[in-house]
Design an enzyme around this catalytic site. Structure first.
Site, PDB file in Angstrom:
ATOM      1  N   ARG A   1     -11.043 -11.003   2.877  1.00 31.50           N
ATOM      2  CA  ARG A   1      -9.582 -10.994   3.287  1.00 31.50           C
ATOM      3  C   ARG A   1      -9.129 -12.597   3.558  1.00 31.50           C
ATOM      4  O   ARG A   1      -9.920 -13.163   4.126  1.00 31.50           O
ATOM      5  CB  ARG A   1      -9.524 -10.167   4.464  1.00 31.50           C
ATOM      6  CG  ARG A   1      -9.438  -8.800   4.232  1.00 31.50           C
ATOM      7  CD  ARG A   1      -8.175  -8.223   3.323  1.00 31.50           C
ATOM      8  NE  ARG A   1      -8.258  -6.945   3.035  1.00 31.50           N
ATOM      9  CZ  ARG A   1      -8.759  -6.179   2.008  1.00 31.50           C
ATOM     10  NH1 ARG A   1      -9.380  -6.805   1.225  1.00 31.50           N
ATOM     11  NH2 ARG A   1      -8.455  -4.892   1.883  1.00 31.50           N
TER      12      ARG A   1
ATOM     13  N   GLU B   1      -0.798 -14.157   1.139  1.00 33.93           N
ATOM     14  CA  GLU B   1      -1.204 -13.462  -0.161  1.00 33.93           C
ATOM     15  C   GLU B   1       0.026 -12.638  -0.584  1.00 33.93           C
ATOM     16  O   GLU B   1       0.447 -11.806   0.313  1.00 33.93           O
ATOM     17  CB  GLU B   1      -2.324 -12.784   0.030  1.00 33.93           C
ATOM     18  CG  GLU B   1      -2.911 -12.125  -1.160  1.00 33.93           C
ATOM     19  CD  GLU B   1      -4.283 -11.298  -0.945  1.00 33.93           C
ATOM     20  OE1 GLU B   1      -5.459 -11.954  -0.391  1.00 33.93           O
ATOM     21  OE2 GLU B   1      -4.465 -10.400  -1.549  1.00 33.93           O
TER      22      GLU B   1
ATOM     23  N   HIS C   1      -6.593 -11.824  -6.311  1.00 35.20           N
ATOM     24  CA  HIS C   1      -7.279 -10.531  -5.510  1.00 35.20           C
ATOM     25  C   HIS C   1      -7.720  -9.563  -6.534  1.00 35.20           C
ATOM     26  O   HIS C   1      -7.273  -8.408  -6.489  1.00 35.20           O
ATOM     27  CB  HIS C   1      -6.362  -9.840  -4.277  1.00 35.20           C
ATOM     28  CG  HIS C   1      -7.135  -9.202  -3.473  1.00 35.20           C
ATOM     29  ND1 HIS C   1      -6.314  -8.995  -2.035  1.00 35.20           N
ATOM     30  CD2 HIS C   1      -8.177  -8.217  -3.136  1.00 35.20           C
ATOM     31  CE1 HIS C   1      -7.270  -8.057  -1.266  1.00 35.20           C
ATOM     32  NE2 HIS C   1      -8.192  -7.792  -2.146  1.00 35.20           N
TER      33      HIS C   1
END
Ligand code: DGY
Length: 328
Positions: A239, A268, A287
């Protein structure tokens, strides 16, 4: 029989969506972007179940907007830092995730990033595209060896273990830091348990495999980068907020570490004009570590199974807060 009502916050692979539609009265958000907060708050009203993505913050406010009939929140991800689990537990809502199915796919990608950074694959491609490839050069785009190097794994859960297994094939020395991993498990994977500072000081590659929690937030910051080798490469597929982005920028810019390869970022998505993207010694992917056709399909069927079991009042296969149904 009246079907339970559910809201699905994005189109997921067909196999999972079919299962959801067969058992439920489902409304699916069809946008490419996540549903805006106000839309989400509106759409959840009166639903029995919610199938959410890691891009949807599901907090107490959303749960209360849904109402007391909300039984289950099935997250289409192994990570569930987007969900306030304590708030769900307090309301008797079961939360589920999709562990296991994405382990190897994610470890494959973390290793891909490791190799791509070590051997400067993206810079090589840019060089060719820019028409700079005029001859073979003895010192052109020299990278770093992966074989026999030291890999430091922060977190030795499923994906960290997958990295350790992959590292064996490259005859790497593997160190790990994970206070929750019994030493026998690490030993069986040919890896040595060390303190975080030792891992940072001795590793050629540092790969992050811990969940995002208050304890791991900005776990890698100014101090930690100073402890790392100036030749070190950082890989993050866990993360984004586990790594302090300002500290990372400074460390890459000032040569405190050599390179970073990130699949996750803070913020993000990373805006195209973010200062990190001005650096040549950085790879960023959007991602996609679990993004194989087979894995994303398995995640969809798993999320559907979890959702349906929760709606039936049964213990789902992958509960995050099983105490809700155990009546603890
Ligand atoms: C997860 O599942 O948590 C990943 O980040 C996306 O697959």
């Amino acid at each position: 029989m009246v079907k339970p009502r559910v809201y699905v916050t994005r189109i997921i692979p067909q196999a999972g969506l079919e299962m959801v539609r067969e058992f439920c009265e489902a409304e699916v958000w069809e946008g490419e972007m996540p549903p805006p907060r106000q839309v989400l708050m509106e759409k959840v009203k009166g639903v029995d179940g919610l199938l959410s993505l890691l891009t949807d913050p599901i907090d107490a406010e959303v749960m209360d907007a849904a109402g007391p009939q909300l039984k289950v929140i099935s997250n289409y991800a192994v990570g569930y830092d987007n969900i306030d689990v304590a708030a769900a537990t307090a309301r008797g809502i079961i939360v589920t995730n999709t562990p296991g199915v994405l382990t190897d796919t994610t470890a494959d990608f973390a290793f891909t990033l490791l190799m791509a950074a070590a051997r400067r694959v993206v810079e090589g491609m840019d060089y060719v595209r820019a028409g700079k490839w005029l001859t073979w050069g003895p010192t052109l785009l020299l990278g770093r060896d992966v074989h026999h190097a030291t890999l430091g794994l922060i977190g030795m859960g499923r994906i960290g273990s997958g990295m350790a297994r992959r590292a064996q094939g490259f005859e790497m020395r593997v160190l790990y830091y994970d206070p929750y991993c019994p030493p026998e498990k690490g030993e069986a994977l040919g890896a040595q348990s060390v303190e975080l500072n030792t891992l940072l000081a001795e590793s050629d590659f540092v790969s992050v495999h811990v969940p995002l929690t208050p304890e791991t937030h900005h776990m890698l910051g100014v101090e930690q980068f100073k402890m790392m080798k100036s030749s070190a490469i950082l890989i993050n597929t866990a993360r984004g907020p586990i790594v302090d982005p300002d500290a990372l920028y400074a460390a890459l810019k000032n040569g405190e570490i050599a390179y970073a390869a990130l699949d996750v970022t803070e913020p993000e998505p990373l805006p195209a004009d973010h200062k990190l993207l001005t650096l040549p010694n950085l790879i960023v992917c959007p991602h996609i570590a679990s993004a194989s056709i087979a894995t994303r399909t398995k995640m969809a069927t798993m999320a559907a199974e979890n959702l349906i079991a929760g709606l039936k009042g049964e213990m789902p296969p992958n509960p995050v807060n099983p105490e809700v149904l155990k009546g603890e």
